[in-house]
Design a protein around this motif. Structure first.
Motif, PDB file in Angstrom:
ATOM      1  N   VAL A  15       1.913  13.222  38.861  1.00  0.00           N
ATOM      2  CA  VAL A  15       0.702  13.615  39.588  1.00  0.00           C
ATOM      3  C   VAL A  15      -0.160  14.523  38.708  1.00  0.00           C
ATOM      4  O   VAL A  15      -1.387  14.383  38.659  1.00  0.00           O
ATOM      5  CB  VAL A  15       1.070  14.281  40.928  1.00  0.00           C
ATOM      6  N   SER A  16       0.473  15.429  37.984  1.00  0.00           N
ATOM      7  CA  SER A  16      -0.261  16.314  37.070  1.00  0.00           C
ATOM      8  C   SER A  16      -0.975  15.508  35.981  1.00  0.00           C
ATOM      9  O   SER A  16      -2.111  15.812  35.610  1.00  0.00           O
ATOM     10  CB  SER A  16       0.689  17.325  36.431  1.00  0.00           C
ATOM     11  N   GLY A  17      -0.309  14.479  35.473  1.00  0.00           N
ATOM     12  CA  GLY A  17      -0.926  13.615  34.471  1.00  0.00           C
ATOM     13  C   GLY A  17      -2.128  12.867  35.027  1.00  0.00           C
ATOM     14  O   GLY A  17      -3.156  12.735  34.359  1.00  0.00           O
ATOM     15  N   THR A  18      -2.022  12.405  36.262  1.00  0.00           N
ATOM     16  CA  THR A  18      -3.131  11.678  36.873  1.00  0.00           C
ATOM     17  C   THR A  18      -4.300  12.614  37.161  1.00  0.00           C
ATOM     18  O   THR A  18      -5.467  12.248  36.956  1.00  0.00           O
ATOM     19  CB  THR A  18      -2.656  10.964  38.153  1.00  0.00           C
ATOM     20  N   ILE A  19      -4.008  13.822  37.618  1.00  0.00           N
ATOM     21  CA  ILE A  19      -5.071  14.815  37.814  1.00  0.00           C
ATOM     22  C   ILE A  19      -5.744  15.117  36.478  1.00  0.00           C
ATOM     23  O   ILE A  19      -6.976  15.230  36.400  1.00  0.00           O
ATOM     24  CB  ILE A  19      -4.505  16.099  38.456  1.00  0.00           C
ATOM     25  N   LYS A  22      -8.394  12.604  35.642  1.00  0.00           N
ATOM     26  CA  LYS A  22      -9.669  12.869  36.329  1.00  0.00           C
ATOM     27  C   LYS A  22     -10.406  14.014  35.643  1.00  0.00           C
ATOM     28  O   LYS A  22     -11.620  13.934  35.407  1.00  0.00           O
ATOM     29  CB  LYS A  22      -9.391  13.206  37.795  1.00  0.00           C
ATOM     30  N   LEU A  23      -9.691  15.074  35.307  1.00  0.00           N
ATOM     31  CA  LEU A  23     -10.308  16.249  34.703  1.00  0.00           C
ATOM     32  C   LEU A  23     -10.763  16.008  33.260  1.00  0.00           C
ATOM     33  O   LEU A  23     -11.616  16.746  32.759  1.00  0.00           O
ATOM     34  CB  LEU A  23      -9.347  17.440  34.752  1.00  0.00           C
ATOM     35  N   SER A  24     -10.200  14.989  32.604  1.00  0.00           N
ATOM     36  CA  SER A  24     -10.567  14.716  31.210  1.00  0.00           C
ATOM     37  C   SER A  24     -11.977  14.143  31.083  1.00  0.00           C
ATOM     38  O   SER A  24     -12.528  14.129  29.989  1.00  0.00           O
ATOM     39  CB  SER A  24      -9.570  13.754  30.567  1.00  0.00           C
ATOM     40  N   ASP A  25     -12.527  13.686  32.194  1.00  0.00           N
ATOM     41  CA  ASP A  25     -13.883  13.136  32.210  1.00  0.00           C
ATOM     42  C   ASP A  25     -14.034  12.034  31.163  1.00  0.00           C
ATOM     43  O   ASP A  25     -14.911  12.076  30.302  1.00  0.00           O
ATOM     44  CB  ASP A  25     -14.911  14.248  32.007  1.00  0.00           C
ATOM     45  N   GLY A  26     -13.124  11.064  31.247  1.00  0.00           N
ATOM     46  CA  GLY A  26     -13.184   9.927  30.324  1.00  0.00           C
ATOM     47  C   GLY A  26     -12.857  10.309  28.890  1.00  0.00           C
ATOM     48  O   GLY A  26     -13.484   9.809  27.955  1.00  0.00           O
ATOM     49  N   PHE A  27     -11.872  11.165  28.712  1.00  0.00           N
ATOM     50  CA  PHE A  27     -11.427  11.658  27.397  1.00  0.00           C
ATOM     51  C   PHE A  27     -12.499  12.484  26.675  1.00  0.00           C
ATOM     52  O   PHE A  27     -12.468  12.601  25.460  1.00  0.00           O
ATOM     53  CB  PHE A  27     -10.954  10.515  26.484  1.00  0.00           C
ATOM     54  N   VAL A  31      -8.507  19.432  26.311  1.00  0.00           N
ATOM     55  CA  VAL A  31      -7.248  19.907  26.907  1.00  0.00           C
ATOM     56  C   VAL A  31      -6.730  18.959  27.988  1.00  0.00           C
ATOM     57  O   VAL A  31      -5.562  18.542  27.929  1.00  0.00           O
ATOM     58  CB  VAL A  31      -7.396  21.359  27.430  1.00  0.00           C
ATOM     59  N   PRO A  32      -7.545  18.570  28.970  1.00  0.00           N
ATOM     60  CA  PRO A  32      -7.012  17.616  29.954  1.00  0.00           C
ATOM     61  C   PRO A  32      -6.612  16.281  29.326  1.00  0.00           C
ATOM     62  O   PRO A  32      -5.647  15.649  29.776  1.00  0.00           O
ATOM     63  CB  PRO A  32      -8.164  17.430  30.952  1.00  0.00           C
ATOM     64  N   SER A  33      -7.324  15.866  28.282  1.00  0.00           N
ATOM     65  CA  SER A  33      -6.990  14.604  27.616  1.00  0.00           C
ATOM     66  C   SER A  33      -5.612  14.668  26.970  1.00  0.00           C
ATOM     67  O   SER A  33      -4.820  13.727  27.068  1.00  0.00           O
ATOM     68  CB  SER A  33      -8.043  14.269  26.553  1.00  0.00           C
ATOM     69  N   VAL A  34      -5.295  15.771  26.330  1.00  0.00           N
ATOM     70  CA  VAL A  34      -3.977  15.953  25.714  1.00  0.00           C
ATOM     71  C   VAL A  34      -2.907  16.072  26.798  1.00  0.00           C
ATOM     72  O   VAL A  34      -1.808  15.503  26.679  1.00  0.00           O
ATOM     73  CB  VAL A  34      -3.974  17.187  24.788  1.00  0.00           C
ATOM     74  N   LEU A  35      -3.240  16.786  27.880  1.00  0.00           N
ATOM     75  CA  LEU A  35      -2.258  16.988  28.957  1.00  0.00           C
ATOM     76  C   LEU A  35      -1.853  15.678  29.630  1.00  0.00           C
ATOM     77  O   LEU A  35      -0.731  15.569  30.130  1.00  0.00           O
ATOM     78  CB  LEU A  35      -2.789  17.977  29.986  1.00  0.00           C
ATOM     79  N   ILE A  36      -2.728  14.692  29.639  1.00  0.00           N
ATOM     80  CA  ILE A  36      -2.359  13.388  30.202  1.00  0.00           C
ATOM     81  C   ILE A  36      -1.074  12.895  29.552  1.00  0.00           C
ATOM     82  O   ILE A  36      -0.109  12.535  30.232  1.00  0.00           O
ATOM     83  CB  ILE A  36      -3.482  12.347  29.975  1.00  0.00           C
ATOM     84  N   PHE A  37      -1.057  12.896  28.231  1.00  0.00           N
ATOM     85  CA  PHE A  37       0.086  12.366  27.489  1.00  0.00           C
ATOM     86  C   PHE A  37       1.308  13.269  27.596  1.00  0.00           C
ATOM     87  O   PHE A  37       2.436  12.778  27.680  1.00  0.00           O
ATOM     88  CB  PHE A  37      -0.323  12.130  26.028  1.00  0.00           C
ATOM     89  N   VAL A  38       1.096  14.570  27.618  1.00  0.00           N
ATOM     90  CA  VAL A  38       2.204  15.524  27.745  1.00  0.00           C
ATOM     91  C   VAL A  38       2.882  15.338  29.100  1.00  0.00           C
ATOM     92  O   VAL A  38       4.112  15.206  29.184  1.00  0.00           O
ATOM     93  CB  VAL A  38       1.716  16.978  27.563  1.00  0.00           C
ATOM     94  N   PHE A  39       2.079  15.318  30.166  1.00  0.00           N
ATOM     95  CA  PHE A  39       2.656  15.200  31.516  1.00  0.00           C
ATOM     96  C   PHE A  39       3.335  13.849  31.731  1.00  0.00           C
ATOM     97  O   PHE A  39       4.418  13.776  32.308  1.00  0.00           O
ATOM     98  CB  PHE A  39       1.581  15.420  32.589  1.00  0.00           C
ATOM     99  N   TYR A  40       2.707  12.770  31.273  1.00  0.00           N
ATOM    100  CA  TYR A  40       3.326  11.459  31.471  1.00  0.00           C
ATOM    101  C   TYR A  40       4.601  11.298  30.635  1.00  0.00           C
ATOM    102  O   TYR A  40       5.591  10.730  31.115  1.00  0.00           O
ATOM    103  CB  TYR A  40       2.346  10.319  31.189  1.00  0.00           C
TER     104      TYR A  40
END
Length: 108
Positions: A15-19, A22-27, A31-40
């Motif tokens: 869920v954190s990765g999916t959020i 959304k927060l990455s605003d299309g990469f 920070v949110p873009s990197v967190l996608i991969f970390v969380f998943y």
């Protein structure tokens, strides 16, 4: 480690990765873009630990279903996405399906 706690942790990370998506605003936000991969990555790693004791069909259905339902609720509450009765019924059906699948996996 209790496999059910591992599964719950994997769901929270997914869920954190999916959020983060959304927060990455299309990469466009680093920070949110990197967190996608970390969380998943962390979610899949912990899900793998849960699969040592939980059947894959049950674990994956719970991981995907609960994650989907949580994201739908977070979308409405946090991201102010539109809510409809149909969306609410659909979230209920996801949860009911996960519960039903889980109950069907019980050993007698």
């Amino acid at each position: 480690m209790n496999p059910w706690f591992a599964l719950a942790g994997a769901i929270i990370l997914e869920v954190s990765g999916t959020i983060s998506m959304k927060l990455s605003d299309g990469f466009t936000k680093l920070v949110p873009s990197v967190l996608i991969f970390v969380f998943y990555a962390a979610s899949f790693a912990i899900l793998t630990l849960a699969l040592k004791k939980i059947d894959i069909g049950i674990a994956y259905a719970i991981w995907a279903g609960v994650g989907t339902a949580l994201i739908a609720v977070i979308g409405v509450l946090y991201f102010k996405e539109p809510y409809s009765i149909m969306k609410g019924v659909s979230i209920f059906l996801i949860i009911a399906g996960v519960v039903g699948l889980n109950l069907s996996g019980l050993k007698h």
